[in-house]
Design an enzyme around this catalytic site. Structure first.
Site, PDB file in Angstrom:
ATOM      1  N   ILE A   1      -0.302   4.388  -9.305  1.00  7.04           N
ATOM      2  CA  ILE A   1       1.136   4.629  -9.160  1.00  7.04           C
ATOM      3  C   ILE A   1       1.854   3.402  -8.598  1.00  7.04           C
ATOM      4  CG2 ILE A   1       0.858   7.117  -8.993  1.00  7.04           C
ATOM      5  CD1 ILE A   1       1.157   6.975  -6.000  1.00  7.04           C
TER       6      ILE A   1
ATOM      7  N   ILE B   1     -11.351  -2.893   3.341  1.00  2.27           N
ATOM      8  CA  ILE B   1     -10.231  -3.290   2.490  1.00  2.27           C
ATOM      9  C   ILE B   1     -10.793  -3.885   1.201  1.00  2.27           C
ATOM     10  CG2 ILE B   1      -8.210  -4.792   2.320  1.00  2.27           C
ATOM     11  CD1 ILE B   1      -7.998  -2.308   4.287  1.00  2.27           C
TER      12      ILE B   1
ATOM     13  N   PRO C   1      -7.460  -7.433  -0.525  1.00  2.00           N
ATOM     14  CA  PRO C   1      -6.499  -7.779   0.536  1.00  2.00           C
ATOM     15  C   PRO C   1      -5.079  -7.980   0.020  1.00  2.00           C
ATOM     16  CG  PRO C   1      -8.487  -9.116   0.713  1.00  2.00           C
ATOM     17  CD  PRO C   1      -8.613  -8.330  -0.560  1.00  2.00           C
TER      18      PRO C   1
ATOM     19  N   GLN D   1       0.451  -2.493   0.319  1.00  2.00           N
ATOM     20  CA  GLN D   1       0.526  -1.068   0.694  1.00  2.00           C
ATOM     21  C   GLN D   1       0.971  -0.910   2.147  1.00  2.00           C
ATOM     22  OE1 GLN D   1      -0.186   2.018  -1.190  1.00  2.00           O
ATOM     23  NE2 GLN D   1       0.573   0.384  -2.477  1.00  2.00           N
TER      24      GLN D   1
ATOM     25  N   GLY E   1      -8.825   4.694   2.867  1.00  2.00           N
ATOM     26  CA  GLY E   1      -7.556   5.020   2.203  1.00  2.00           C
ATOM     27  C   GLY E   1      -6.393   4.419   2.970  1.00  2.00           C
TER      28      GLY E   1
ATOM     29  N   GLY F   1      -2.896   4.211   1.546  1.00  2.00           N
ATOM     30  CA  GLY F   1      -1.591   4.388   0.897  1.00  2.00           C
ATOM     31  C   GLY F   1      -0.488   4.840   1.820  1.00  2.00           C
ATOM     32  N   GLU F   2      -0.826   5.541   2.890  1.00  2.00           N
ATOM     33  CA  GLU F   2       0.225   6.177   3.671  1.00  2.00           C
ATOM     34  C   GLU F   2       0.348   5.701   5.104  1.00  2.00           C
ATOM     35  OE1 GLU F   2       0.623  10.530   1.993  1.00  2.00           O
ATOM     36  OE2 GLU F   2      -1.260   9.619   1.405  1.00  2.00           O
TER      37      GLU F   2
END
Ligand code: MOS
Length: 721
Positions: free
Chosen positions: A472, A596, A599, A605, A668, A670-671
């Protein structure tokens, strides 16, 4: 037939080295096509018509005049639309009834889809849609959200949000505390605003429904469409090759359903693209929140009580809980914990997951309250956090899979120059600017979901990975290329990765920061077995050698632990108290978020999340008009998010924190970048001005009125003396 299966030279590890996006050239040259621009023969265009009233019934849809307009093919609405069912349990639970478009005459909010006009061209469809007359029987509506309002209730627990978590006696611990913070915080409606609008093209292809879409999981959307239209799942194919951002908004939405309806009725391909304005009511948003946080501490800053009461909004048709009280369950030890969620049903669209759902608004309240407590205790905010560092999950009692939050603060403090900070607020001036710095902790769950995948050793010595991932914009396709290359011991250039097609089989969606991690497991499993097969084979047949994988068993075998990423956010701001302007001068984030993979894209992100936090702190605010019930300024002029001119130098770094239970070490990413970043900015504004801002965004008018209030309080103080 005779290619040797092993690469001639084993390249250095690709994972951990910066790699540009494998589809980057296609994207910047325009060769990569997005869902709304892929050509189809005989394509018709659908334009959704949304309700202009907030509550009531549709009395009439005057379709006849519109059907006579140039190019118009159909007006689908309640009364002539084929049957859709929303009576099922989908991948993420019961569907939002908004997917059952045109099935009844009730209207539960402004923006509810009431008709689809289909025409030969997009312009004709739009023209006709805007001319379509709809009469409503209006009923009084209620869209007003505020703390403690009537109608608040406790939602059921879901697998996403546990409504309440209680440990010990919060009130007794608060009563026994030397220092108490008791404060209320609010955050407004916020919108995902992906650059690429939602777009779907549906057509029937030899008895199969084929949908070209922009989504966070093709298999999820395909499964939902099959259920909505009572189709055999094998007869639905959804593709989503390139996606211009999702952030939680790109699941199954009314536009895909509308495209399928029209393609079914008209027997030709139909495309439905949402307008930016429609995206403010049709694809979810972040609920506004009202949060009360009470912290009680001993004289040395040790927490006795952590009480976080979060209130948010849902619609009258569907339930969504913004899990704002969740971060405290993970971040801080305390003798007593109480974290609760309450909802109120209003005549508004159903909110949904938006990047760091729960943690983003929740961390603003909690991490602001920690800063207030540090001030009261006379402790450095980082020292206060270190003092309350838990050994195990503060509420769950489970061990942490890994927890390096203090390492993040240490590294962040060093890079940011925190040691030189004068803790006193409102004492640094540079011309018209007051300067301040702030910090906050970040946490986000490190989860994994089951996926299937396949890796093929091709006869020409290259490898093909098939995994139903969704990129995405995260760089997932590239990350998976690097992971596969290392697993196969070849160069990334020898690996091609196919994603974004439900025919590739079931896989985790791009959500909850667990996409790349979940897909990587399936890729590794297949690649590992393929290498073993190749070692034993004496050549590759023309069709190649393919190994498939399914991670369901290994994912469900994971031991119960508190699995989270962590981080430390830092911000420096300048505040002009005469204009109310707040400028963020620099931001720094240090994260413990697993290994990671790439990088280059990982940094983007983290930085992207941090920019969102800046934007949340200072700019983003959806305003719902109580009179109409709709969003005012539902476009990029009315809804401002941080633009280049708002964004200063931002640095993101990470500490070594491989997940011990993950085959690559991924957690993870993304957030977590957005978590705590708004609080760091707000805490810096306090440090600059001495004024605490508990309501986001920190608009100029709020800075001015808060400044004036503080000034008159000081005046009163002098008068009393
Ligand atoms: Mo994310 S809010 O899980 O797309």
């Amino acid at each position: 037939m005779t290619t040797t299966p092993q690469a001639t030279t084993r390249p250095a590890g690709a994972v951990g080295t910066a790699h540009t996006r494998v589809e980057g050239r296609d994207k910047v040259t325009g060769a990569a096509r997005y869902a709304g621009e892929i050509p189809f023969d005989g394509l018709a265009h659908g334009w959704l018509v949304a309700s202009t009233v907030a509550r009531g019934r549709i009395r009439s849809v005057e379709a006849e005049p519109v059907l006579a307009m140039p190019g118009v093919l159909a007006v689908l609405r309640h009364g002539n639309a084929p049957r859709i069912t929303t009576d099922y349990e989908g991948v993420v639970g019961r569907p939002d009834p908004a997917l059952g478009i045109f099935q009844h005459d009730r209207v539960p909010y402004v923006g509810w889809p009431v008709a689809l006009v289909v025409a030969e061209t997009s312009e004709q469809a739009r023209e006709a849609a805007e001319a379509l007359m709809i009469q409503y029987d209006e009923e009084p509506h209620d869209v007003a959200f505020f703390a403690g309002r009537p109608g608040l209730y406790t939602p059921e627990d879901s697998r996403f949000v546990q409504a309440e978590a209680v440990k010990g006696d919060v009130d007794a611990e608060l009563a026994a505390s030397a220092f108490v913070v008791d404060a209320e915080y609010t955050t407004p409606e916020e919108y995902h605003s992906p650059l690429e609008p939602h777009a779907a093209t549906a057509h029937w292809d030899g008895g199969r429904l084929d949908v070209v879409d922009s989504n966070q999981s093709t298999v999820w959307v395909a499964d939902e469409l099959a259920k909505l239209f009572s189709l055999d799942p094998a007869s639905v194919r959804v593709r989503s090759e390139h996606i211009g951002g999702g952030f939680g908004s790109k699941g199954v939405r009314p536009h895909q359903v509308a495209a399928v309806l029209a393609a079914t009725v008209l027997h030709r391909p139909v495309r439905v693209v949402l307008t930016r304005r429609q995206m403010f009511s049709l694809v979810g948003y972040r609920s506004p929140t009202a949060q009360r946080v009470r912290l009680g501490a001993d004289p040395d800053g040790r927490l006795r009580a952590l009480d976080h009461q979060a209130q948010s909004v849902t619609s009258t048709v569907h339930e969504f809980v913004e899990g704002s009280a969740m971060p405290g369950r993970v971040l801080y030890d305390a003798a007593a914990h109480r974290t609760t969620h309450r909802l109120v049903r209003l005549d508004v669209p159903t909110p949904t997951w938006m990047r760091a759902p729960g943690e983003a608004p929740g961390s603003f309240a909690l991490e602001s309250a920690l800063d207030e407590l540090a001030e009261k205790c006379g402790l450095d905010p980082i020292a206060l956090r270190a003092r309350n560092e838990p050994e195990v999950g503060p509420v769950s009692g489970l061990p942490f899979s890994s927890r390096n939050v203090l390492a993040c603060f240490e590294e962040g403090a060093r890079r940011f120059g925190w040691a030189e900070r004068d803790p006193r607020p409102g004492v640094r001036r540079e011309g018209r600017w007051l300067l301040g710095t702030g910090t906050a902790a970040a946490t986000y769950g490190a989860r994994v979901g089951p996926s299937t995948g396949a890796v093929t050793a091709e006869a020409d010595g290259t490898f093909t990975v098939r995994i139903n991932a969704a990129d995405i914009g995260t760089g997932a396709r590239t990350a998976l290329t690097l992971i596969a290359a290392d697993a196969l011991a070849v160069a990334p250039e020898q690996v091609r990765v196919h994603i974004g097609d439900s025919d590739l089989g079931p896989a985790m969606f791009a959500g909850g920061s667990m996409g790349t991690r979940s897909w990587a497991w399936a890729v590794l499993q297949a690649a590992g077995e393929l290498r073993e097969r190749l070692a034993l084979s004496d050549g590759i047949p023309p069709e190649g050698i393919t190994v498939r994988s399914d991670t369901s068993a290994s994912v469900s075998a994971l031991a119960a632990k508190e699995r989270h990423s962590f981080g430390a956010q830092f911000a420096e701001v300048a505040v002009d108290v005469t204009t109310g302007e707040v400028r963020v001068r620099r931001m720094l984030g240090v994260f413990a978020a697993g290994r990671i993979v790439n990088p280059l894209t990982a940094r983007s992100q983290f930085v992207g999340g941090m920019i969102w936090g800046l934007s949340m702190a200072l700019h983003e605010e959806g305003y719902r008009d109580p009179a109409s019930g709709g969003q005012v300024g539902a476009d990029f002029a009315g809804y401002h998010f941080a633009a280049n001119a708002d964004v200063p130098d931002i640095e993101a770094h990470w500490v070594d924190d491989p997940d011990p239970d993950d085959p690559v070490g991924i957690k993870g990413i993304g957030e977590i970048g957005v978590v705590g970043s708004a609080a760091a900015v707000a805490n810096a504004v306090w440090h600059a001005t001495g004024v605490r801002h508990r309501h986001l965004p920190i608009r100029p008018d709020r800075v001015l009125s808060a400044g004036a209030a503080a000034e008159s309080e000081r005046e009163r103080g002098r008068g009393d003396a």
